[in-house]
Write a protein that holds these residues in place. Sequence first.
Motif, PDB file in Angstrom:
ATOM      1  N   SER A  88       8.024  50.591  70.946  1.00  0.00           N
ATOM      2  CA  SER A  88       6.995  50.188  71.555  1.00  0.00           C
ATOM      3  C   SER A  88       5.888  50.518  70.463  1.00  0.00           C
ATOM      4  O   SER A  88       4.892  49.661  70.166  1.00  0.00           O
ATOM      5  CB  SER A  88       6.569  50.977  72.892  1.00  0.00           C
ATOM      6  OG  SER A  88       7.560  50.550  73.539  1.00  0.00           O
ATOM      7  N   GLN A  89       5.849  51.670  69.848  1.00  0.00           N
ATOM      8  CA  GLN A  89       4.796  52.059  68.831  1.00  0.00           C
ATOM      9  C   GLN A  89       4.825  51.264  67.715  1.00  0.00           C
ATOM     10  O   GLN A  89       3.588  50.732  67.310  1.00  0.00           O
ATOM     11  CB  GLN A  89       5.001  53.400  68.350  1.00  0.00           C
ATOM     12  CG  GLN A  89       4.190  53.925  67.338  1.00  0.00           C
ATOM     13  CD  GLN A  89       4.301  55.346  66.966  1.00  0.00           C
ATOM     14  OE1 GLN A  89       4.847  56.271  67.740  1.00  0.00           O
ATOM     15  NE2 GLN A  89       4.371  55.745  65.685  1.00  0.00           N
ATOM     16  N   ASN A  90       5.918  50.725  67.058  1.00  0.00           N
ATOM     17  CA  ASN A  90       5.870  49.910  65.941  1.00  0.00           C
ATOM     18  C   ASN A  90       5.631  48.443  66.262  1.00  0.00           C
ATOM     19  O   ASN A  90       4.794  47.789  65.721  1.00  0.00           O
ATOM     20  CB  ASN A  90       7.643  49.703  65.530  1.00  0.00           C
ATOM     21  CG  ASN A  90       8.014  50.992  64.750  1.00  0.00           C
ATOM     22  OD1 ASN A  90       7.156  51.618  64.272  1.00  0.00           O
ATOM     23  ND2 ASN A  90       9.330  51.047  64.836  1.00  0.00           N
ATOM     24  N   ALA A  91       5.879  48.061  67.388  1.00  0.00           N
ATOM     25  CA  ALA A  91       5.423  46.610  68.085  1.00  0.00           C
ATOM     26  C   ALA A  91       4.108  46.659  67.981  1.00  0.00           C
ATOM     27  O   ALA A  91       3.057  45.758  67.469  1.00  0.00           O
ATOM     28  CB  ALA A  91       6.047  46.475  69.320  1.00  0.00           C
ATOM     29  N   ALA A  92       3.158  47.840  68.671  1.00  0.00           N
ATOM     30  CA  ALA A  92       1.768  47.644  68.554  1.00  0.00           C
ATOM     31  C   ALA A  92       1.139  47.949  67.359  1.00  0.00           C
ATOM     32  O   ALA A  92       0.371  47.168  66.839  1.00  0.00           O
ATOM     33  CB  ALA A  92       1.646  49.015  69.544  1.00  0.00           C
ATOM     34  N   TRP A 104       3.206  44.496  64.559  1.00  0.00           N
ATOM     35  CA  TRP A 104       2.892  43.397  64.898  1.00  0.00           C
ATOM     36  C   TRP A 104       1.273  43.383  64.968  1.00  0.00           C
ATOM     37  O   TRP A 104       0.752  42.269  64.586  1.00  0.00           O
ATOM     38  CB  TRP A 104       3.591  42.908  66.072  1.00  0.00           C
ATOM     39  CG  TRP A 104       5.154  42.747  66.000  1.00  0.00           C
ATOM     40  CD1 TRP A 104       6.118  43.281  66.340  1.00  0.00           C
ATOM     41  CD2 TRP A 104       5.464  41.287  65.220  1.00  0.00           C
ATOM     42  NE1 TRP A 104       7.290  42.750  66.085  1.00  0.00           N
ATOM     43  CE2 TRP A 104       6.993  41.530  65.516  1.00  0.00           C
ATOM     44  CE3 TRP A 104       4.751  40.435  65.012  1.00  0.00           C
ATOM     45  CZ2 TRP A 104       8.050  40.549  64.724  1.00  0.00           C
ATOM     46  CZ3 TRP A 104       5.685  39.448  64.500  1.00  0.00           C
ATOM     47  CH2 TRP A 104       7.184  39.399  64.262  1.00  0.00           C
ATOM     48  N   GLY A 105       0.619  44.409  65.270  1.00  0.00           N
ATOM     49  CA  GLY A 105      -0.890  44.542  65.424  1.00  0.00           C
ATOM     50  C   GLY A 105      -1.477  44.225  63.960  1.00  0.00           C
ATOM     51  O   GLY A 105      -2.259  43.351  63.782  1.00  0.00           O
ATOM     52  N   THR A 161      -2.766  36.304  68.198  1.00  0.00           N
ATOM     53  CA  THR A 161      -2.963  37.681  68.701  1.00  0.00           C
ATOM     54  C   THR A 161      -2.716  37.479  70.054  1.00  0.00           C
ATOM     55  O   THR A 161      -1.827  38.754  70.812  1.00  0.00           O
ATOM     56  CB  THR A 161      -4.479  38.034  68.513  1.00  0.00           C
ATOM     57  OG1 THR A 161      -5.164  38.131  67.335  1.00  0.00           O
ATOM     58  CG2 THR A 161      -4.957  39.164  69.354  1.00  0.00           C
ATOM     59  N   ALA A 162      -2.688  36.549  70.882  1.00  0.00           N
ATOM     60  CA  ALA A 162      -2.436  36.480  72.158  1.00  0.00           C
ATOM     61  C   ALA A 162      -0.822  36.549  72.310  1.00  0.00           C
ATOM     62  O   ALA A 162      -0.527  37.077  73.410  1.00  0.00           O
ATOM     63  CB  ALA A 162      -2.901  35.115  72.803  1.00  0.00           C
ATOM     64  N   LEU A 163      -0.210  35.747  71.395  1.00  0.00           N
ATOM     65  CA  LEU A 163       1.249  35.697  71.606  1.00  0.00           C
ATOM     66  C   LEU A 163       1.989  37.121  71.183  1.00  0.00           C
ATOM     67  O   LEU A 163       2.673  37.717  71.970  1.00  0.00           O
ATOM     68  CB  LEU A 163       1.835  34.754  70.419  1.00  0.00           C
ATOM     69  CG  LEU A 163       1.952  33.192  70.947  1.00  0.00           C
ATOM     70  CD1 LEU A 163       2.373  32.496  69.761  1.00  0.00           C
ATOM     71  CD2 LEU A 163       2.572  32.955  72.131  1.00  0.00           C
ATOM     72  N   ILE A 164       1.122  37.859  70.074  1.00  0.00           N
ATOM     73  CA  ILE A 164       1.651  39.114  69.867  1.00  0.00           C
ATOM     74  C   ILE A 164       1.364  40.161  70.755  1.00  0.00           C
ATOM     75  O   ILE A 164       2.157  41.156  71.126  1.00  0.00           O
ATOM     76  CB  ILE A 164       0.973  39.530  68.394  1.00  0.00           C
ATOM     77  CG1 ILE A 164       1.657  38.830  67.315  1.00  0.00           C
ATOM     78  CG2 ILE A 164       1.360  40.976  68.035  1.00  0.00           C
ATOM     79  CD1 ILE A 164       1.139  38.852  65.758  1.00  0.00           C
ATOM     80  N   LEU A 165       0.332  39.950  71.396  1.00  0.00           N
ATOM     81  CA  LEU A 165       0.114  40.892  72.610  1.00  0.00           C
ATOM     82  C   LEU A 165       1.354  40.756  73.622  1.00  0.00           C
ATOM     83  O   LEU A 165       1.646  41.659  74.173  1.00  0.00           O
ATOM     84  CB  LEU A 165      -1.261  40.714  73.395  1.00  0.00           C
ATOM     85  CG  LEU A 165      -2.448  41.127  72.594  1.00  0.00           C
ATOM     86  CD1 LEU A 165      -3.904  40.821  73.116  1.00  0.00           C
ATOM     87  CD2 LEU A 165      -2.518  42.866  72.158  1.00  0.00           C
ATOM     88  N   ILE A 223      -3.479  53.464  68.219  1.00  0.00           N
ATOM     89  CA  ILE A 223      -4.504  54.282  67.304  1.00  0.00           C
ATOM     90  C   ILE A 223      -4.095  54.203  65.679  1.00  0.00           C
ATOM     91  O   ILE A 223      -5.013  54.151  64.976  1.00  0.00           O
ATOM     92  CB  ILE A 223      -4.288  55.876  67.580  1.00  0.00           C
ATOM     93  CG1 ILE A 223      -4.675  55.977  68.983  1.00  0.00           C
ATOM     94  CG2 ILE A 223      -4.783  56.816  66.699  1.00  0.00           C
ATOM     95  CD1 ILE A 223      -4.496  57.281  69.813  1.00  0.00           C
ATOM     96  N   LEU A 224      -2.957  54.157  65.332  1.00  0.00           N
ATOM     97  CA  LEU A 224      -2.402  53.809  63.966  1.00  0.00           C
ATOM     98  C   LEU A 224      -3.120  52.586  63.396  1.00  0.00           C
ATOM     99  O   LEU A 224      -3.448  52.659  62.166  1.00  0.00           O
ATOM    100  CB  LEU A 224      -1.027  54.059  63.753  1.00  0.00           C
ATOM    101  CG  LEU A 224      -0.393  55.385  64.049  1.00  0.00           C
ATOM    102  CD1 LEU A 224       1.258  55.105  63.915  1.00  0.00           C
ATOM    103  CD2 LEU A 224      -0.721  56.313  63.148  1.00  0.00           C
ATOM    104  N   LEU A 225      -2.919  51.395  64.214  1.00  0.00           N
ATOM    105  CA  LEU A 225      -3.484  50.288  63.735  1.00  0.00           C
ATOM    106  C   LEU A 225      -4.980  50.379  63.416  1.00  0.00           C
ATOM    107  O   LEU A 225      -5.642  49.921  62.514  1.00  0.00           O
ATOM    108  CB  LEU A 225      -3.201  49.337  64.837  1.00  0.00           C
ATOM    109  CG  LEU A 225      -3.799  47.699  64.777  1.00  0.00           C
ATOM    110  CD1 LEU A 225      -3.262  47.157  63.326  1.00  0.00           C
ATOM    111  CD2 LEU A 225      -3.613  47.074  65.999  1.00  0.00           C
ATOM    112  N   ALA A 226      -5.701  50.943  64.423  1.00  0.00           N
ATOM    113  CA  ALA A 226      -7.111  51.255  64.220  1.00  0.00           C
ATOM    114  C   ALA A 226      -7.591  51.883  63.013  1.00  0.00           C
ATOM    115  O   ALA A 226      -8.468  51.669  62.223  1.00  0.00           O
ATOM    116  CB  ALA A 226      -7.783  51.968  65.393  1.00  0.00           C
ATOM    117  N   LEU A 227      -6.695  53.120  62.833  1.00  0.00           N
ATOM    118  CA  LEU A 227      -7.049  54.081  61.543  1.00  0.00           C
ATOM    119  C   LEU A 227      -6.828  53.158  60.318  1.00  0.00           C
ATOM    120  O   LEU A 227      -7.275  53.114  59.236  1.00  0.00           O
ATOM    121  CB  LEU A 227      -6.371  55.048  61.720  1.00  0.00           C
ATOM    122  CG  LEU A 227      -6.761  56.082  62.852  1.00  0.00           C
ATOM    123  CD1 LEU A 227      -5.737  57.434  62.791  1.00  0.00           C
ATOM    124  CD2 LEU A 227      -8.125  56.701  62.330  1.00  0.00           C
TER     125      LEU A 227
END
Length: 301
Positions: A77-81, A84-85, A97-101, A131-135
């Motif tokens: 789940s973390q890797n997907a967010a 893929w994010g 973005t919609a498909l990835i979400l 959070i990792l994606l945002a950072l």
Amino acid sequence: KVITNMGSEQFFMLAIPILYWTINTRIGLRIGFMLLISNGVNTMIKFLFHQPRPFWVNPEVKAMVEEGSFGLPSGHSQNAASIWGIFAHSINKTWVTALILLFILLTGISRIYLGVHYLTDVLTGWLIGFILLALFTRYETNFITWFRSQPTSKQVTYAVLSSLIFILIPLFIRALFHNWQAPELWVKNVTAAYPDAEFKPFALSGSITVAGTWVGMLLGLIYLNAKKIKYTPNGTVLLRVLQLVIGLVGIIVLWMGLDQVFPDGETLIPALLRYLRYALVGLWVSALAPLVFRALKISRF
């Protein structure tokens, strides 16, 4: 299982070279480094909380895939967010973005359905991933600019030292809980589910894998940058397929071939050899394979 496998480390280990060598270098690198960061952080948090998976505590829950690490947070789940994010951020199209979400949502559901995670594991995995994606997206450009401004010798030093962080932090956390023992019920249920597997949720092999791959990829990029070599995927479809075949053969030789030669375990020598093996894999992906493509004249850059 198809959905859950698309959030696995093995899937990304295959997808990243394909992207980097034949489609888009920048996206391949972004996803590659996010994979390493996400996996490294995931192991640290798993060690810190050392929470069970559902089938560890309840034999009526049947795990449909094999998992031996702690449950919180869900790595898939973390890797997907996060990963893929990064892909969605790189493409920057609403429909992508919609498909990835949607896929991120389905990945979390798949982990619960397969009996290997609680809902809290999945929710925590998503939270950390985003959070990792945002950072990553916030500080990526500043970090790259700073890193490239450093002398090559310092870049190499930083690459090696930063890779050790992925090992030393989990090692420190594990040392804090050196007296911890898994409840007998957990061991019994895991053994019943996987009779041929050893129950070692505090194993450092994953951290060593991340550290080795990290330093190998960075050293390859440092070399290309020092030689002012800028690799960009090019050539006909046939040439790109040839590049991919040659590149994947190299990965198989280094990843699987050396695995058959090097000893396994967590003592010093096996750990060092594992670090070396994955460093060679990372180096092959980021620099050696592209240089081979150029030497064979199937890619020009």
